[in-house]
Design a protein around this motif. Structure first.
Motif, PDB file in Angstrom:
ATOM      1  N   GLY A  10       0.830  -1.117   0.064  1.00 12.55           N
ATOM      2  CA  GLY A  10      -0.087   0.152  -0.100  1.00 12.55           C
ATOM      3  C   GLY A  10       0.892   1.113   0.055  1.00 12.55           C
ATOM      4  O   GLY A  10       1.957   1.190   0.101  1.00 12.55           O
ATOM      5  N   LYS A  11       0.056   2.451  -0.122  1.00 12.20           N
ATOM      6  CA  LYS A  11       1.131   3.672  -0.004  1.00 12.20           C
ATOM      7  C   LYS A  11       1.827   4.094   1.235  1.00 12.20           C
ATOM      8  O   LYS A  11       1.456   3.136   2.125  1.00 12.20           O
ATOM      9  CB  LYS A  11      -0.104   4.845  -0.426  1.00 12.20           C
ATOM     10  CG  LYS A  11       0.564   6.069  -1.186  1.00 12.20           C
ATOM     11  CD  LYS A  11      -0.920   7.035  -1.395  1.00 12.20           C
ATOM     12  CE  LYS A  11      -0.329   8.340  -1.266  1.00 12.20           C
ATOM     13  NZ  LYS A  11       0.663   8.594  -2.644  1.00 12.20           N
ATOM     14  N   GLY A  12       2.725   4.812   1.148  1.00 11.14           N
ATOM     15  CA  GLY A  12       3.617   4.740   2.272  1.00 11.14           C
ATOM     16  C   GLY A  12       2.861   5.395   3.491  1.00 11.14           C
ATOM     17  O   GLY A  12       1.928   6.433   3.165  1.00 11.14           O
ATOM     18  N   VAL A 209      -3.354  -2.367   1.997  1.00 12.44           N
ATOM     19  CA  VAL A 209      -3.734  -1.606   3.103  1.00 12.44           C
ATOM     20  C   VAL A 209      -3.907   0.016   2.437  1.00 12.44           C
ATOM     21  O   VAL A 209      -3.049   0.384   1.731  1.00 12.44           O
ATOM     22  CB  VAL A 209      -2.560  -1.521   4.113  1.00 12.44           C
ATOM     23  CG1 VAL A 209      -2.879  -0.788   5.269  1.00 12.44           C
ATOM     24  CG2 VAL A 209      -1.979  -3.042   4.290  1.00 12.44           C
ATOM     25  N   LEU A 210      -4.927   0.405   3.064  1.00 11.31           N
ATOM     26  CA  LEU A 210      -5.192   1.888   2.531  1.00 11.31           C
ATOM     27  C   LEU A 210      -5.813   2.531   3.753  1.00 11.31           C
ATOM     28  O   LEU A 210      -6.130   2.056   4.590  1.00 11.31           O
ATOM     29  CB  LEU A 210      -6.160   1.911   1.384  1.00 11.31           C
ATOM     30  CG  LEU A 210      -7.363   1.293   1.490  1.00 11.31           C
ATOM     31  CD1 LEU A 210      -8.355   2.205   2.028  1.00 11.31           C
ATOM     32  CD2 LEU A 210      -7.973   0.872  -0.026  1.00 11.31           C
ATOM     33  N   ALA A 220      -4.489   2.827  -4.569  1.00 11.86           N
ATOM     34  CA  ALA A 220      -4.949   0.945  -4.184  1.00 11.86           C
ATOM     35  C   ALA A 220      -5.733   0.486  -5.291  1.00 11.86           C
ATOM     36  O   ALA A 220      -5.358  -0.572  -5.758  1.00 11.86           O
ATOM     37  CB  ALA A 220      -5.712   1.030  -2.951  1.00 11.86           C
ATOM     38  N   ARG A 221      -6.232   1.282  -5.953  1.00 14.60           N
ATOM     39  CA  ARG A 221      -7.325   0.640  -7.290  1.00 14.60           C
ATOM     40  C   ARG A 221      -6.269  -0.025  -8.254  1.00 14.60           C
ATOM     41  O   ARG A 221      -6.365  -0.632  -9.152  1.00 14.60           O
ATOM     42  CB  ARG A 221      -8.086   1.681  -7.849  1.00 14.60           C
ATOM     43  CG  ARG A 221      -9.442   1.833  -7.230  1.00 14.60           C
ATOM     44  CD  ARG A 221     -10.546   2.310  -7.948  1.00 14.60           C
ATOM     45  NE  ARG A 221     -11.628   2.780  -7.406  1.00 14.60           N
ATOM     46  CZ  ARG A 221     -11.690   3.890  -6.929  1.00 14.60           C
ATOM     47  NH1 ARG A 221     -10.984   4.922  -7.287  1.00 14.60           N
ATOM     48  NH2 ARG A 221     -13.001   4.373  -6.348  1.00 14.60           N
ATOM     49  N   ARG A 222      -5.347   1.162  -8.637  1.00 18.29           N
ATOM     50  CA  ARG A 222      -4.319   0.979  -9.733  1.00 18.29           C
ATOM     51  C   ARG A 222      -3.454  -0.380  -9.274  1.00 18.29           C
ATOM     52  O   ARG A 222      -3.052  -1.189  -9.983  1.00 18.29           O
ATOM     53  CB  ARG A 222      -3.402   2.136 -10.133  1.00 18.29           C
ATOM     54  CG  ARG A 222      -4.252   3.360 -10.771  1.00 18.29           C
ATOM     55  CD  ARG A 222      -3.304   4.055 -11.110  1.00 18.29           C
ATOM     56  NE  ARG A 222      -2.664   4.916 -10.113  1.00 18.29           N
ATOM     57  CZ  ARG A 222      -3.181   6.185  -9.650  1.00 18.29           C
ATOM     58  NH1 ARG A 222      -4.260   6.532 -10.064  1.00 18.29           N
ATOM     59  NH2 ARG A 222      -2.549   6.820  -8.642  1.00 18.29           N
ATOM     60  N   THR A 223      -3.169  -0.281  -7.954  1.00 15.64           N
ATOM     61  CA  THR A 223      -2.254  -1.467  -7.540  1.00 15.64           C
ATOM     62  C   THR A 223      -2.890  -2.637  -7.665  1.00 15.64           C
ATOM     63  O   THR A 223      -2.337  -3.885  -7.925  1.00 15.64           O
ATOM     64  CB  THR A 223      -1.725  -1.183  -5.922  1.00 15.64           C
ATOM     65  OG1 THR A 223      -1.095   0.185  -6.033  1.00 15.64           O
ATOM     66  CG2 THR A 223      -0.917  -2.396  -5.758  1.00 15.64           C
ATOM     67  N   LEU A 224      -4.292  -2.625  -7.511  1.00 14.69           N
ATOM     68  CA  LEU A 224      -4.938  -4.009  -7.383  1.00 14.69           C
ATOM     69  C   LEU A 224      -4.882  -4.451  -8.884  1.00 14.69           C
ATOM     70  O   LEU A 224      -5.015  -5.594  -9.189  1.00 14.69           O
ATOM     71  CB  LEU A 224      -6.482  -3.626  -7.104  1.00 14.69           C
ATOM     72  CG  LEU A 224      -7.460  -5.227  -7.100  1.00 14.69           C
ATOM     73  CD1 LEU A 224      -7.128  -6.031  -6.274  1.00 14.69           C
ATOM     74  CD2 LEU A 224      -8.878  -4.393  -7.309  1.00 14.69           C
ATOM     75  N   THR A 225      -5.363  -3.743  -9.896  1.00 10.86           N
ATOM     76  CA  THR A 225      -5.244  -3.985 -11.401  1.00 10.86           C
ATOM     77  C   THR A 225      -3.993  -4.437 -11.481  1.00 10.86           C
ATOM     78  O   THR A 225      -3.881  -5.699 -12.110  1.00 10.86           O
ATOM     79  CB  THR A 225      -5.448  -2.629 -11.933  1.00 10.86           C
ATOM     80  OG1 THR A 225      -6.836  -2.095 -11.879  1.00 10.86           O
ATOM     81  CG2 THR A 225      -5.705  -3.207 -13.597  1.00 10.86           C
TER      82      THR A 225
END
Ligand SMILES: Nc1ncnc2c1ncn2[C@@H]1O[C@H](COP(=O)(O)OP(=O)(O)O)[C@@H](O)[C@H]1O
Ligand SMILES: [Mg+2]
Length: 386
Positions: A10-12, A209-210, A220-225
């Motif tokens: 997830g993001k930092g 994690v978000l 997070a959406r982009r990471t999921l893709t």
């Protein structure tokens, strides 16, 4: 039996380390032999657990990668590998001195150590606190692509060897082809392939994690893709630092309203994945006691250590290739065929897929992206042109 591997990304600053440490302490409290490692070079796991690395609680082992030591141990292999890849790309004159800063090198090395732990048979559960945005997990798709190229270009037995040409040329002349010819670079390449197999295998999954903020949610959406594109199973979302409702002041009310809206949006975007909510606690959850409590709240009744229930994101049958691309927009998904390869692009991410023989013999008769799944239909008859 492979250990259950749980990755947190997830993001930092959203709470990856906290969620990873909480999950690990929960596993240990249930009697599972648990290893928690960080591939993030900013080591904060020990801070979160408020301990020194080692056996930190009964059944819970914290491993901190000694980057300096492991870099020294693997540096030769890594440089060899990089040099081989670069020369493969026609950049022969790159000298080893120039390969001193490889992006993600330290994290990759941490993952290689992870593979050794997974093999050891000592652990029921391995929890990995990853670096932000899953960059390294994407990087791991690189050897997959290279492996394919190399395997196609070279006869069996000489396969990976040319990839690491500068080193191997010397060795190959003096020894017979076989295991012993395996160069450091080749071993490294294999190691990466094995790490990838482990992390995309039946016993591994990623948890995103978000925090309920629009910027974080978008990422997070982009990471999921992209994680799906590269074959990783995502089996849950953790929404951290959620303000509990209540209190009278305007400031609090506005935050609660905004977060409630974003949580609803998250539920919708990530369905059918569960969104586990962790409240904004009155103090930093530090130490095993506080973390076990976070872990219990985090998962409620669900079993966080059960094998992932969802199918792998990539599925192939005799006439269809299906790839889950949740959250992807039709306009940003692109498909290209090049011989026996299928190149799938989703926004800025690209994966080169080797088609199995059965599909490679056929031609593509159609492709659709519907309900987050890309379906490519293959029909008899050979591909003409590309
Ligand atoms: N639910 C929470 N309530 C209060 N503080 C939290 C919560 N989750 C995390 N924190 C704190 O926020 C900080 C950042 O969390 P951390 O897990 O280190 O994030 P990341 O690993 O994603 O960078 C830490 O100080 C941590 O203790
Ligand atoms: Mg962290």
């Amino acid at each position: 039996m492979d250990p259950r591997v749980l990755l947190f990304t997830g993001k930092g600053g959203v709470g990856k380390t906290t969620a990873a440490a909480a999950t690990a302490t929960l596993a240990a409290s249930k009697g599972m032999k648990t290893l928690v490692v960080s591939t993030d070079t900013a080591h904060s796991l020990a801070d979160a657990l408020a301990v020194e690395p080692g056996e930190v609680a009964p059944g819970l082992h914290l491993h901190q990668v000694d980057t300096q030591r492991t870099l020294e141990r693997h540096w030769g292999e890594l440089q060899d590998y990089a040099r081989g890849v670069l020369s493969e790309l026609g950049l022969d004159e790159v000298t080893s001195e120039e390969i001193t800063v490889l992006p993600g090198a330290e994290e990759i090395i941490a993952l290689l150590e992870l593979r050794e732990h997974a093999r050891s048979g000592r652990w029921d559960v391995i929890v990995v606190d990853c670096a932000p945005t899953a960059e390294t997990l994407r990087l791991l798709a690189l050897p997959e692509a290279l492996d394919w190229h190399v395997n196609r270009l070279l006869p069996v037995g000489r396969r990976l060897v040319r990839l690491v040409a500068p080193f191997v040329r010397g060795v190959a002349r003096v020894s017979a082809p076989g295991e012993e010819v395996m160069s450091a670079g080749e071993r490294f390449h294999r190691g990466l392939m094995e790490v990838r197999e482990l992390l995309t295998g039946d016993q591994a999954s990623v948890r995103l994690v978000l925090t309920p903020e629009s910027v974080v949610l978008a990422e997070a959406r982009r990471t999921l893709t992209s994680l799906n594109l590269y074959g990783y199973r995502v089996d849950g979302v953790i929404a951290n630092r959620v303000f509990p409702p209540g209190g009278a002041d305007e400031w609090r009310a506005q935050w609660v309203a905004a977060q409630t809206r974003l949580l609803a949006e998250a539920e919708q975007s990530f369905a059918p994945l569960p969104v586990h909510v962790v409240p904004y606690l009155p103090a930093e959850p530090v130490g095993t006691q506080a973390l076990t409590e976070v872990g219990e709240r985090l998962y409620g009744e669900s079993d966080p250590f059960a094998p992932p229930a969802s199918p792998p994101p990539l599925r192939m049958s005799a006439d269809e290739l299906a790839l889950d691309l949740p959250g992807a927009d039709r306009a940003e998904v692109d498909l290209a065929r090049k011989g026996d390869e299928l190149i799938v692009t989703a926004g800025p991410y690209r994966r080169i897929l080797a088609l199995p023989v059965a599909l490679a013999r056929r031609k593509i008769s159609g492709a659709v992206l519907r309900d987050g799944v890309l379906r490519v239909a293959f029909s008899p008859g050979s591909e003409s042109g590309s």
